[in-house]
Design an enzyme around this catalytic site. Structure first.
Site, PDB file in Angstrom:
ATOM      1  N   HIS A  47       0.490   4.783  -2.326  1.00  0.00           N
ATOM      2  CA  HIS A  47       0.309   6.100  -1.707  1.00  0.00           C
ATOM      3  C   HIS A  47       1.491   7.027  -1.984  1.00  0.00           C
ATOM      4  O   HIS A  47       1.335   8.247  -1.963  1.00  0.00           O
ATOM      5  CB  HIS A  47       0.084   5.946  -0.205  1.00  0.00           C
ATOM      6  CG  HIS A  47      -1.305   5.508   0.131  1.00  0.00           C
ATOM      7  ND1 HIS A  47      -2.018   6.005   1.192  1.00  0.00           N
ATOM      8  CD2 HIS A  47      -2.127   4.621  -0.475  1.00  0.00           C
ATOM      9  CE1 HIS A  47      -3.219   5.444   1.235  1.00  0.00           C
ATOM     10  NE2 HIS A  47      -3.297   4.594   0.230  1.00  0.00           N
ATOM     11  N   HIS A  72      -6.812  -5.206  -3.285  1.00  0.00           N
ATOM     12  CA  HIS A  72      -7.646  -5.381  -2.097  1.00  0.00           C
ATOM     13  C   HIS A  72      -8.060  -6.833  -1.885  1.00  0.00           C
ATOM     14  O   HIS A  72      -8.887  -7.127  -1.042  1.00  0.00           O
ATOM     15  CB  HIS A  72      -8.882  -4.488  -2.180  1.00  0.00           C
ATOM     16  CG  HIS A  72      -8.598  -3.053  -1.895  1.00  0.00           C
ATOM     17  ND1 HIS A  72      -9.540  -2.055  -2.029  1.00  0.00           N
ATOM     18  CD2 HIS A  72      -7.460  -2.431  -1.483  1.00  0.00           C
ATOM     19  CE1 HIS A  72      -8.993  -0.887  -1.708  1.00  0.00           C
ATOM     20  NE2 HIS A  72      -7.741  -1.089  -1.380  1.00  0.00           N
ATOM     21  N   ASN A  88      -3.494   8.404   5.381  1.00  0.00           N
ATOM     22  CA  ASN A  88      -2.345   7.705   5.958  1.00  0.00           C
ATOM     23  C   ASN A  88      -2.317   7.670   7.481  1.00  0.00           C
ATOM     24  O   ASN A  88      -1.840   6.691   8.069  1.00  0.00           O
ATOM     25  CB  ASN A  88      -1.041   8.356   5.469  1.00  0.00           C
ATOM     26  CG  ASN A  88      -0.845   8.233   3.979  1.00  0.00           C
ATOM     27  OD1 ASN A  88      -1.186   7.223   3.374  1.00  0.00           O
ATOM     28  ND2 ASN A  88      -0.302   9.276   3.365  1.00  0.00           N
ATOM     29  N   ARG A 131       0.833  -1.203   0.000  1.00  0.00           N
ATOM     30  CA  ARG A 131       0.000   0.000   0.000  1.00  0.00           C
ATOM     31  C   ARG A 131       0.872   1.260   0.000  1.00  0.00           C
ATOM     32  O   ARG A 131       0.501   2.296  -0.569  1.00  0.00           O
ATOM     33  CB  ARG A 131      -0.904  -0.025   1.229  1.00  0.00           C
ATOM     34  CG  ARG A 131      -1.873   1.145   1.362  1.00  0.00           C
ATOM     35  CD  ARG A 131      -2.821   0.881   2.517  1.00  0.00           C
ATOM     36  NE  ARG A 131      -3.789   1.949   2.706  1.00  0.00           N
ATOM     37  CZ  ARG A 131      -3.754   2.835   3.704  1.00  0.00           C
ATOM     38  NH1 ARG A 131      -2.758   2.791   4.604  1.00  0.00           N
ATOM     39  NH2 ARG A 131      -4.672   3.762   3.816  1.00  0.00           N
TER      40      ARG A 131
END
Length: 337
Positions: free
Chosen positions: A76, A203, A104, A72
């Site tokens: 980001h 996911h 975050n 992840r």
């Protein structure tokens, strides 16, 4: 009215054909790798990839949740001014850390693992491997260790000397984002719908907190109602651990069928209205094009894996710093002095 079966089959055939056309093409719309190269560290730090792999394996063994958390980080990072390691910078007098962004704070984790990898790489080959490249390698290795595809990681990124809290808040989709918003945010990064659907397939592992999807269970449209695109039996199961108030931090698997395995059950879940987040389920309910991709990947795991790997390479090439731009940080949490 549902599409005739023949129409759906033809649509899937066209999508498969387009997919393989893109795989064989070298056009910008498919995958550009700029000045990055898989062999970038072959001479300057030949053990770099093996070192990263060993630390990823250790982190996953100690905490199976860590794999999802680590890959992840790459997503980001890349969506905020490019894949430049800016996410890793701590707050200082001159840096507004992206770690404080809404997407975050209290959720991004794994920074200590990145620190350990960087320290080992500094011992092996001082100030050679960038923090941005560590994130790219970790994203690949965490995917592989959980059962997903592998790919050649293009390397040679350098690290940013600044971060952007504002861009982090603005550029990254959230659980409540509309389909149109998600498409726009991906398009802004040069990523199309095929990339979007494939990359959200990450996911298939990982967790989300109760507060991220509670509204779907109790007040979806502001009338104390259940989201009608959520399977009622699945919703009842979620309500047992996610009450109407409190327990905000309770964790739920994004893919309740195979929560720790990288596979295509994410898409199968969407097709039975068991996507945990609204931003996931809308891939099946808000667009005919994305619905067909969900069906395609749900029926063909190999095709999903191929496209996921391809889209990760494409995402990893978002505005990298190369040449004399940026720096190679000695410590990923702060710029060099």
């Amino acid at each position: 009215m549902a599409k005739p079966v023949m129409c759906i089959v033809l649509t899937q055939i066209v999508l498969v054909a387009l997919f393989h056309l893109c795989m064989s093409s070298q056009t910008k719309e498919c995958t550009s790798t700029s000045s990055l190269s898989p062999q970038f560290y072959d001479n300057s730090c030949p053990k770099a990839q093996a070192i990263v792999q060993s630390f990823v394996a250790k982190a996953h063994s100690n905490d199976p949740r860590m794999a999802a958390s680590l890959f992840r980080l790459h997503f980001h990072d890349c969506f905020v001014n490019g894949c430049d390691g800016s996410l890793l910078l701590d707050y200082s007098g001159t840096i507004e850390s992206e770690k404080r962004a809404d997407t975050n704070v209290d959720s991004a984790r794994g920074f200590e693992v990145i620190d350990d990898i960087k320290s080992a790489l500094e011992d092996e080959c001082r100030q050679t491997v960038s923090c941005a490249d560590i994130l790219a390698l970790v994203a690949r290795d965490t995917t592989v260790i959980t059962g997903g595809p592998s790919w050649e990681v293009y390397l040679g990124r350098r690290d940013a000397r600044e971060a952007s809290l504002i861009a982090s808040n603005n550029n990254i989709p959230v659980a409540s984002s509309t389909f149109e918003t998600i498409v726009t945010k991906f398009n802004d990064q040069g990523l199309g719908l095929i990339d979007l659907v494939a990359l959200l397939g990450r996911h298939t592992i990982g967790n989300s907190r109760c507060k991220s999807f509670r509204q779907r269970l109790y007040n979806h449209s502001g009338n104390s109602d259940l989201d009608q695109t959520l399977n009622q039996n699945y919703a009842s199961m979620l309500q047992q651990g996610c009450p109407i108030s409190g327990d905000d931090q309770n964790l739920f698997a994004l893919d309740y069928m195979t929560p720790n395995k990288f596979d295509n059950y994410y898409f199968k879940n969407l097709m039975t209205f068991k996507g945990l987040l609204s931003s996931d389920e809308i891939l099946y309910t808000k667009s005919g094009d994305s619905m067909e991709l969900v069906k395609l990947y749900g029926a063909n795991e190999e095709l999903f894996f191929e496209q996921y790997a391809k889209s990760k390479v494409k995402m990893g090439n978002i505005s990298p710093l190369t040449g004399r731009n940026g720096e190679i940080r000695r410590i990923c949490r702060r710029v060099n002095h």
